[in-house]
Design an enzyme around this catalytic site. Sequence first.
Site, PDB file in Angstrom:
ATOM      1  N   ASP A   2     -88.986 149.613-105.060  1.00 20.73           N
ATOM      2  CA  ASP A   2     -87.814 149.042-104.386  1.00 20.73           C
ATOM      3  C   ASP A   2     -86.758 150.111-104.098  1.00 20.73           C
ATOM      4  OD1 ASP A   2     -86.208 147.055-103.321  1.00 20.73           O
ATOM      5  OD2 ASP A   2     -86.378 145.742-105.065  1.00 20.73           O
ATOM      6  N   ASP A   5     -86.296 139.404 -98.264  1.00 27.49           N
ATOM      7  CA  ASP A   5     -85.891 138.592 -99.419  1.00 27.49           C
ATOM      8  C   ASP A   5     -85.731 137.132 -99.028  1.00 27.49           C
ATOM      9  OD1 ASP A   5     -85.932 140.498-101.372  1.00 27.49           O
ATOM     10  OD2 ASP A   5     -83.799 140.950-101.296  1.00 27.49           O
TER      11      ASP A   5
HETATM   12  C1  GLA Z   1     -84.510 143.425-104.288  1.00 29.71           C
HETATM   13  C2  GLA Z   1     -85.877 142.905-103.892  1.00 29.71           C
HETATM   14  C3  GLA Z   1     -86.158 141.621-104.628  1.00 29.71           C
HETATM   15  C4  GLA Z   1     -86.071 141.843-106.119  1.00 29.71           C
HETATM   16  C5  GLA Z   1     -84.709 142.415-106.472  1.00 29.71           C
HETATM   17  C6  GLA Z   1     -84.638 142.804-107.935  1.00 29.71           C
HETATM   18  O1  GLA Z   1     -83.506 142.651-103.786  1.00 29.71           O
HETATM   19  O2  GLA Z   1     -85.973 142.744-102.526  1.00 29.71           O
HETATM   20  O3  GLA Z   1     -87.427 141.116-104.283  1.00 29.71           O
HETATM   21  O4  GLA Z   1     -87.088 142.713-106.529  1.00 29.71           O
HETATM   22  O5  GLA Z   1     -84.415 143.561-105.706  1.00 29.71           O
HETATM   23  O6  GLA Z   1     -83.409 143.336-108.287  1.00 29.71           O
END
Ligand code: GLA
Length: 720
Positions: free
Chosen positions: A473, A543
Amino acid sequence: MIHVDSEHHLFHLRNGFLSLVLRVQADGDGERELLMPYLGQPLGDPASCLYLCQPRGGASFDSPRQTLPYACPTDGRGDYRPALVCALDGQNQRCTELFYTGYRIETGKPGLAGLPAAYVEEPGEADTLYITLRDPLTGLEAELCYTMYVNRPIFTESILYKNTGSAPLTLQNAGSACVTLPGRYDFIHLHGAWAKERAIERVSPARLTREISSCRGASGHEHNPFAVLAAPDATEFTGECLGAALVYSGDFSIKADENAYGSTRLTVGLNERSFSWRLNPGETFQAPEVLFSFSAQGLNGMSQGLHSLIRQRVCRGYWRDRERPILINNWEATYFNFDHDKIMKIARAAADAGIELFVLDDGWFGKRNNDDCSLGDWVVNREKLPRGLEGLGKDINALGLKFGLWFEPEMVSPDSDLYRAHPDWCLHAGNRRRTTARQQLILDMGRTEVQDYVIEAVSKVLREAPIGYVKWDMNRNFLEAGSEDLTDGRQGETAHRYMLGLYRVLETVTQAFPEVLFESCSGGGGRFDAGMLHYMPQTWTSDDTDAVARLSIQYGTSLCYPTSAMGAHVSAVPNHQIGRVTDMRMRGDVALGGNFGYELDLSAQTPEDMEEIQRQVKQVKSIRETTQQGVFTRLLSPFQGNVTAWQFADDQRVILCAYRVLNMPNGEPLRVRLHDVPSGTYCTPDGQSMSSADLERAGVPLPFAHRDFASLVMVFERIS
Ligand code: GLA
């Protein structure tokens, strides 16, 4: 495939799908310039396009240079359109002139030092033409590299810059590719923001320069490093379209310019706004690669060329051609609030449903119980997981599931042991304040010691626990981005050095753990680009997991990227991002258009939903070869109507997916026609047989249920 016509000073790159013609032409002073007079459907005789090399305009204010299709336009010479190259000499002169010095042709396709790129498996898949241009005054050399694939509607371009002079130069602009097409074209691009990525936008340049770009340190949610020039009458199925995808994950710029002389230029490359690069005598600078896909059969044809190229010749490794596991991710089920037992409860329900991979998301390390600390401290939190990742991984494996883990390796929290030990390791601009976003700072990935730390920290975890999947990420963008390593006026190199460092880290880690499936992520789809896909064959698309929102996000993403690259999960309702309630069927039917998974508390579902989940898992397993590796075609657009439809096809079956957002009295399309169905006879979902031609001509009816948020997945198995 690459023909040299020395009589007309032409290079003709041609395959069954397209021709690209380059010409060396003397200007008024006898200096030889490189033009690209033609790019389009295959030509019989490349000399037929020579008229496009005639300069136009007569009055003294008409620079003939603003009418010519330069292959590598530079600043300061009277081609007033966007340029690819600007190199400052010792006196800060911007003017750069690049004249032809020679060429060579090689079979196959080269890799790019330190950068991701498309590749070939056999040299016979492509031929490559290198053309060298040089500025006689400064010694700046640009080696243009064009690769034509034999059996794809694809060519690629990149440029290697070299200082062959005796004094340092500063590259202010070092673009990757330029094409100039005669006539007016629409500019299509993907724009958005967090949780609403990659909406399709189509504009006419209208005698303007339009630019999409990023200076965020990532390709970003707002614009994607991909654009299309489309004939104004082009549709999904008709008309000429040229797609350009930059194989890069950081700051970029794509400009479409229509000038008064009736031509449209596209330039693609790094973003001049956040870039400069000192090039000392003898040094080279490699600009990233651009993938071009051409189709005379509309946007679907252009997209399909990119889908198969990215899937088969940009993505790499063990998972490239393999069916992707169905996963369950605990993020929306628990957020930071979990322990070993809670995770195991979800994992057991997942195993019962036939799910194949459990992904433990954020919160497993340091003392991270919310998002204000511990990034950088990649050591398991024993309060939550007393038996560590190894113990949890073993228990999950014992259920028959693989175990996956979330990391955010490029980041550091001010409240972390790493930051306390190395406060200089984050990007920062001298003594300016260090502004946090999501309470975190960004590690300076351009520095070798930082790269080495990240490689070892991630590798140690992967060595010590049975991990089969990593979600990589990146949850904030650049602010006050400078590097303590770069002295002597080189701060303008920070952003690109970050990417080179990150690519080194990704190359090292992914090669060291070849069977681990890597999925990239950046606050959802904030770094969904061909560069990342070279290292990690899938990306978390957004997301936003709401089924209706996902129709547009996945449809838009498919303009460039294959469905095998898109993570798509079923999440809880009311949806956490937008509060909408859709039923389990619709959520599953949308998610099966990508790499399928779940993102909810499986241990807390109703028996009816659990039954539906089991059905979905079984269905996805039986068709995912087609949904992940088959030919994807967009049929009805969510940007244009209430019904969305797309299709997957391979030798075994055709799958029609259709979604109606709101129920309405009358007025809805009653049927949809399938496209390019491999010829044969098919068994319809209700057991009738139907020919491929009839599926295309008569189409099939869409018997949606009598309610809002209805969906249909119709599988037509091929019987002969
Ligand atoms: C980001 C990702 C999510 C999750 C969060 C965790 O926003 O896109 O899917 O993994 O971080 O903090």
